[in-house]
Motif scaffolding. Structure first.
Motif, short mmCIF file in Angstrom:
data_model
loop_
_atom_site.label_atom_id
_atom_site.label_comp_id
_atom_site.label_asym_id
_atom_site.label_seq_id
_atom_site.Cartn_x
_atom_site.Cartn_y
_atom_site.Cartn_z
N VAL A 16 1.13 -0.96 0.03
CA VAL A 16 0.02 0.15 -0.17
C VAL A 16 0.68 1.16 0.29
O VAL A 16 0.67 2.21 -0.69
CB VAL A 16 -1.41 0.48 0.87
CG1 VAL A 16 -1.21 1.33 1.44
CG2 VAL A 16 -2.08 -1.12 0.79
N THR A 19 2.76 1.72 -3.06
CA THR A 19 1.89 2.00 -4.35
C THR A 19 0.85 2.87 -4.34
O THR A 19 0.54 3.78 -5.74
CB THR A 19 1.16 0.48 -5.54
OG1 THR A 19 -0.32 0.21 -3.78
CG2 THR A 19 2.00 -0.94 -5.31
N SER A 20 0.67 3.05 -3.18
CA SER A 20 -0.31 4.23 -3.18
C SER A 20 0.05 5.52 -2.13
O SER A 20 -0.52 6.73 -2.60
CB SER A 20 -1.33 3.86 -2.41
OG SER A 20 -2.47 2.39 -3.23
N ASP A 49 1.34 6.57 5.39
CA ASP A 49 -0.37 5.95 5.90
C ASP A 49 -0.68 7.03 6.72
O ASP A 49 -1.84 7.67 5.87
CB ASP A 49 -0.13 4.96 5.43
CG ASP A 49 -0.30 3.89 6.55
OD1 ASP A 49 0.80 4.20 6.83
OD2 ASP A 49 -0.84 2.46 6.71
#
Ligand SMILES: C[S@@+](CC[C@H](N)C(=O)[O-])C[C@H]1O[C@@H](n2cnc3c(N)ncnc32)[C@H](O)[C@@H]1O
Length: 209
Positions: A16, A19-20, A49
């Motif tokens: 996550v 990639t994000s 995140d």
């Protein structure tokens, strides 16, 4: 604070983040993260995140006036690590660092009635035993429908361990504080509560009354 995870959840988390989160991380934010990673207390840094979640919440709520209970910090040294990056991001004019204990600073804000309900958003990642007291102060400073976010609410998963789990005194005390706070927030009818398992456990509260 970075949380301990199983190998599987670490793999998913890395996916996550890679990639994000990282592809959209600003250069100055990335450089601050890398400098902080080398600090002896690197583990105190909010994860990328989680930082993205806070950024999204602030944008979604249109928050203009925010309280960050580490922009209020007993350590000027920590703030000084971040300051060059705040300047590079051209937001120095928006950050009003207050050195000293957060309880005292929030009380000082409360002494001015103009600050009551004047803030749109607050993030709390300071010393854990004071969280309940911060909650009472922030409920008066953040406006109705404003948002208060608490970090480290799962204390590396220790809140869910059985009472006889082998923990250090510090972890036993802190996980008990977090468990009590989790129970109290869910019972608190002044706020709407959403508990997330992201990072070390993030609780989003929306002030109702
Ligand atoms: C876990 S760190 C915050 C990390 C931050 N979220 C980040 O991503 O870089 C907790 C901070 O709270 C500060 N702190 C500890 N006790 C405090 C108090 N009584 N009042 C204000 N700040 C305090 C510490 O100096 C430390 O900088």
């Amino acid at each position: 604070m970075a949380a301990a995870r199983s190998e599987t959840s670490k793999t998913i988390l890395n996916y996550v983040i890679d990639t994000s989160v990282l592809p959209r991380e600003l250069d100055c934010k990335r450089d601050l993260r890398l400098v902080t990673d080398k600090h002896e207390r690197f583990f105190m840094q909010s994860s990328p995140d989680e930082a993205r979640l806070l950024q999204m919440l602030i944008k979604l709520t249109g928050a203009r006036r925010t309280l960050e209970v580490i922009a209020v910090d007993v350590s000027r040294e920590y703030y000084d690590i971040g300051r060059p990056f705040i300047e590079r991001a051209s937001v120095a004019g928006k950050v009003d660092f207050c050195e000293g204990p957060a309880l005292e600073h929030l009380d000082a804000l409360l002494a001015d009635e103009g600050n009551h309900g004047a803030f749109d958003f607050a993030f709390v990642d300071g010393n854990k035993p004071n969280y309940m007291r911060y909650h009472e102060q922030l409920l008066r400073l953040v406006r109705v429908s404003g948002v208060i976010v608490y970090d480290d609410k799962l204390w590396v998963g220790m809140v869910a361990l059985p009472p006889d789990a082998p923990l250090s005194d510090f972890d036993r005390r802190t996980s008990a504080v977090m468990r009590d706070l989790n129970t109290m927030l869910v019972a608190d009818e002044r706020v709407d509560v959403c508990q997330l398992t992201i990072a070390d456990g993030v609780t989003i509260c929306r002030r109702l009354v």
